[in-house]
Design a protein around this motif. Sequence first.
Motif, PDB file in Angstrom:
ATOM      1  N   SER A  15      47.142  98.357  45.792  1.00  0.00           N
ATOM      2  CA  SER A  15      45.785  98.908  45.865  1.00  0.00           C
ATOM      3  C   SER A  15      44.845  97.923  46.546  1.00  0.00           C
ATOM      4  O   SER A  15      45.128  96.718  46.617  1.00  0.00           O
ATOM      5  N   ILE A  17      42.485  95.306  48.157  1.00  0.00           N
ATOM      6  CA  ILE A  17      42.592  94.185  49.094  1.00  0.00           C
ATOM      7  C   ILE A  17      44.061  93.824  49.351  1.00  0.00           C
ATOM      8  O   ILE A  17      44.454  93.556  50.486  1.00  0.00           O
ATOM      9  N   ASP A  36      53.530  94.338  42.782  1.00  0.00           N
ATOM     10  CA  ASP A  36      52.435  94.816  41.919  1.00  0.00           C
ATOM     11  C   ASP A  36      52.990  95.176  40.548  1.00  0.00           C
ATOM     12  O   ASP A  36      54.159  95.532  40.396  1.00  0.00           O
ATOM     13  N   GLN A  38      51.992  97.767  38.949  1.00  0.00           N
ATOM     14  CA  GLN A  38      52.108  99.235  38.924  1.00  0.00           C
ATOM     15  C   GLN A  38      53.283  99.651  39.814  1.00  0.00           C
ATOM     16  O   GLN A  38      53.120  99.796  41.033  1.00  0.00           O
ATOM     17  N   ASN A  89      47.052  87.355  45.189  1.00  0.00           N
ATOM     18  CA  ASN A  89      45.866  88.211  45.302  1.00  0.00           C
ATOM     19  C   ASN A  89      45.568  89.042  44.056  1.00  0.00           C
ATOM     20  O   ASN A  89      44.419  89.419  43.826  1.00  0.00           O
ATOM     21  N   TYR A 158      34.835  86.077  34.778  1.00  0.00           N
ATOM     22  CA  TYR A 158      35.405  86.387  36.104  1.00  0.00           C
ATOM     23  C   TYR A 158      35.065  85.266  37.080  1.00  0.00           C
ATOM     24  O   TYR A 158      35.929  84.756  37.794  1.00  0.00           O
ATOM     25  N   LYS A 162      37.437  82.547  39.193  1.00  0.00           N
ATOM     26  CA  LYS A 162      37.457  82.423  40.654  1.00  0.00           C
ATOM     27  C   LYS A 162      37.090  81.000  41.107  1.00  0.00           C
ATOM     28  O   LYS A 162      37.596  80.523  42.117  1.00  0.00           O
ATOM     29  N   ILE A 191      33.985  94.804  48.103  1.00  0.00           N
ATOM     30  CA  ILE A 191      34.995  95.553  48.860  1.00  0.00           C
ATOM     31  C   ILE A 191      35.270  96.854  48.099  1.00  0.00           C
ATOM     32  O   ILE A 191      35.378  96.843  46.863  1.00  0.00           O
ATOM     33  N   THR A 193      37.303  98.974  46.486  1.00  0.00           N
ATOM     34  CA  THR A 193      38.660  99.025  45.931  1.00  0.00           C
ATOM     35  C   THR A 193      38.616  99.695  44.549  1.00  0.00           C
ATOM     36  O   THR A 193      37.584 100.184  44.120  1.00  0.00           O
TER      37      THR A 193
HETATM   38  P1  NAI Z   1      42.374  96.628  42.849  1.00  0.00           P
HETATM   39  O1  NAI Z   1      42.261  96.942  41.403  1.00  0.00           O
HETATM   40  O2  NAI Z   1      42.114  97.709  43.841  1.00  0.00           O
HETATM   41  O3  NAI Z   1      43.782  95.962  43.147  1.00  0.00           O
HETATM   42  C1  NAI Z   1      44.315  94.977  42.284  1.00  0.00           C
HETATM   43  C2  NAI Z   1      45.812  95.170  42.176  1.00  0.00           C
HETATM   44  O4  NAI Z   1      46.322  94.119  41.343  1.00  0.00           O
HETATM   45  C3  NAI Z   1      46.192  96.496  41.517  1.00  0.00           C
HETATM   46  O5  NAI Z   1      47.115  97.196  42.317  1.00  0.00           O
HETATM   47  C4  NAI Z   1      46.802  96.078  40.184  1.00  0.00           C
HETATM   48  O6  NAI Z   1      47.845  96.933  39.752  1.00  0.00           O
HETATM   49  C5  NAI Z   1      47.315  94.689  40.507  1.00  0.00           C
HETATM   50  N1  NAI Z   1      47.512  93.877  39.297  1.00  0.00           N
HETATM   51  C6  NAI Z   1      46.691  93.781  38.218  1.00  0.00           C
HETATM   52  N2  NAI Z   1      47.247  92.993  37.283  1.00  0.00           N
HETATM   53  C7  NAI Z   1      48.426  92.553  37.792  1.00  0.00           C
HETATM   54  C8  NAI Z   1      49.450  91.716  37.293  1.00  0.00           C
HETATM   55  N3  NAI Z   1      49.385  91.161  36.085  1.00  0.00           N
HETATM   56  N4  NAI Z   1      50.510  91.480  38.084  1.00  0.00           N
HETATM   57  C9  NAI Z   1      50.602  92.057  39.306  1.00  0.00           C
HETATM   58  N5  NAI Z   1      49.686  92.881  39.813  1.00  0.00           N
HETATM   59  C10 NAI Z   1      48.596  93.119  39.072  1.00  0.00           C
HETATM   60  O7  NAI Z   1      41.330  95.419  43.078  1.00  0.00           O
HETATM   61  P2  NAI Z   1      40.962  94.547  44.370  1.00  0.00           P
HETATM   62  O8  NAI Z   1      39.494  94.590  44.487  1.00  0.00           O
HETATM   63  O9  NAI Z   1      41.807  94.899  45.508  1.00  0.00           O
HETATM   64  O10 NAI Z   1      41.346  93.089  43.836  1.00  0.00           O
HETATM   65  C11 NAI Z   1      42.215  92.206  44.521  1.00  0.00           C
HETATM   66  C12 NAI Z   1      41.686  90.796  44.403  1.00  0.00           C
HETATM   67  O11 NAI Z   1      40.440  90.702  45.092  1.00  0.00           O
HETATM   68  C13 NAI Z   1      41.392  90.350  42.970  1.00  0.00           C
HETATM   69  O12 NAI Z   1      41.822  89.012  42.814  1.00  0.00           O
HETATM   70  C14 NAI Z   1      39.876  90.454  42.879  1.00  0.00           C
HETATM   71  O13 NAI Z   1      39.358  89.601  41.903  1.00  0.00           O
HETATM   72  C15 NAI Z   1      39.490  90.048  44.288  1.00  0.00           C
HETATM   73  N6  NAI Z   1      38.156  90.409  44.742  1.00  0.00           N
HETATM   74  C16 NAI Z   1      37.748  91.725  44.803  1.00  0.00           C
HETATM   75  C17 NAI Z   1      36.488  92.034  45.267  1.00  0.00           C
HETATM   76  C18 NAI Z   1      35.997  93.432  45.355  1.00  0.00           C
HETATM   77  O14 NAI Z   1      34.774  93.633  45.610  1.00  0.00           O
HETATM   78  N7  NAI Z   1      36.831  94.445  45.185  1.00  0.00           N
HETATM   79  C19 NAI Z   1      35.559  90.977  45.718  1.00  0.00           C
HETATM   80  C20 NAI Z   1      36.090  89.651  45.614  1.00  0.00           C
HETATM   81  C21 NAI Z   1      37.348  89.392  45.148  1.00  0.00           C
END
Ligand code: NAI
Length: 277
Positions: A15, A17, A36, A38, A89, A158, A162, A191, A193
Amino acid sequence: MEISGKTAIVTGAASGIGLGIATALAEAGANVAMADIQKDAVEQAAHRLSGTNKQVLPVRIDVTQEQSVIDALAEAERRFGKLHIACNNAGVPMHGTRLVDVSLADWAFVMGVNVWGVIHGIRHFVPAILKHGEAGHIVNTASVAATQNRRGTNQGPYSMSKYAVLSLSEALEHELEGTNVGVTVLCPGPIATNIARGASNRPDHLGGPQVRPTDEAVLAERLARTGIDPKLVGERVVDAIRNKTFYAFVSAVPVDTIKARHRRLEAALETSWTTSY
Ligand code: NAI
């Protein structure tokens, strides 16, 4: 480094990023292990990408569990051979609760994924990249939250997680000086997401899946309104790997807040209580 023909592993690739990074790396010609927690979602995402002739492998991983990281790495190496690029990530949100009210289970959840996930990645992906001597790169996903605490959001845990990712990345960069393995700390602003629903994968031993409709709605609305397409983040990462860039900011950044924080730090260093070394 050249990306085409190299092998990458991306955590959180089902999902947002992570999917954006996996897509951009695959488009740049890399073999990508999409990892992942999921399983079904990552299989579907990989299926969609492989339909466009990309070399991708869905892998189940829980980054909080060291053995799961070891197993996912072994699966990726079995399929594609040497690992060159690792993107730590996977991450989960934690916002809307004051520090004094955050439960121990909440702390364990956010630190488990956001910090221990990166630690496990460093402990296992980095040696896998170093062992063959070819060029490589590590990307750790932090956030603009790694450079300042945003007032009014109550996302202290959070942000702390980070800051830790930024510090780990700096230390890793120092340790890898003199090798042909680079480090990037990815610092995205908003972002678009699915992160607002991130606690829905919370493991049972930390209280199980959690839904907090109000907090989730607030974050989801903010990201939908201000967030950019995760695909662009993937392209930013590819550029950072190619050019060996340490800081990779992308999307809107609270520049004034970050500068004010650093000015405060600099001013504190000017006091007569300090000497430099
Ligand atoms: P998202 O929720 O769309 O994707 C995160 C993915 O990580 C999901 O597919 C989820 O199943 C997976 N995940 C969660 N726990 C897990 C685990 N224990 N083991 C393996 N996979 C796991 O969220 P997003 O936004 O794509 O997040 C990705 C990264 O980007 C995170 O580290 C988040 O903190 C960071 N981030 C996101 C921002 C945003 O605005 N969306 C901004 C800055 C950083």
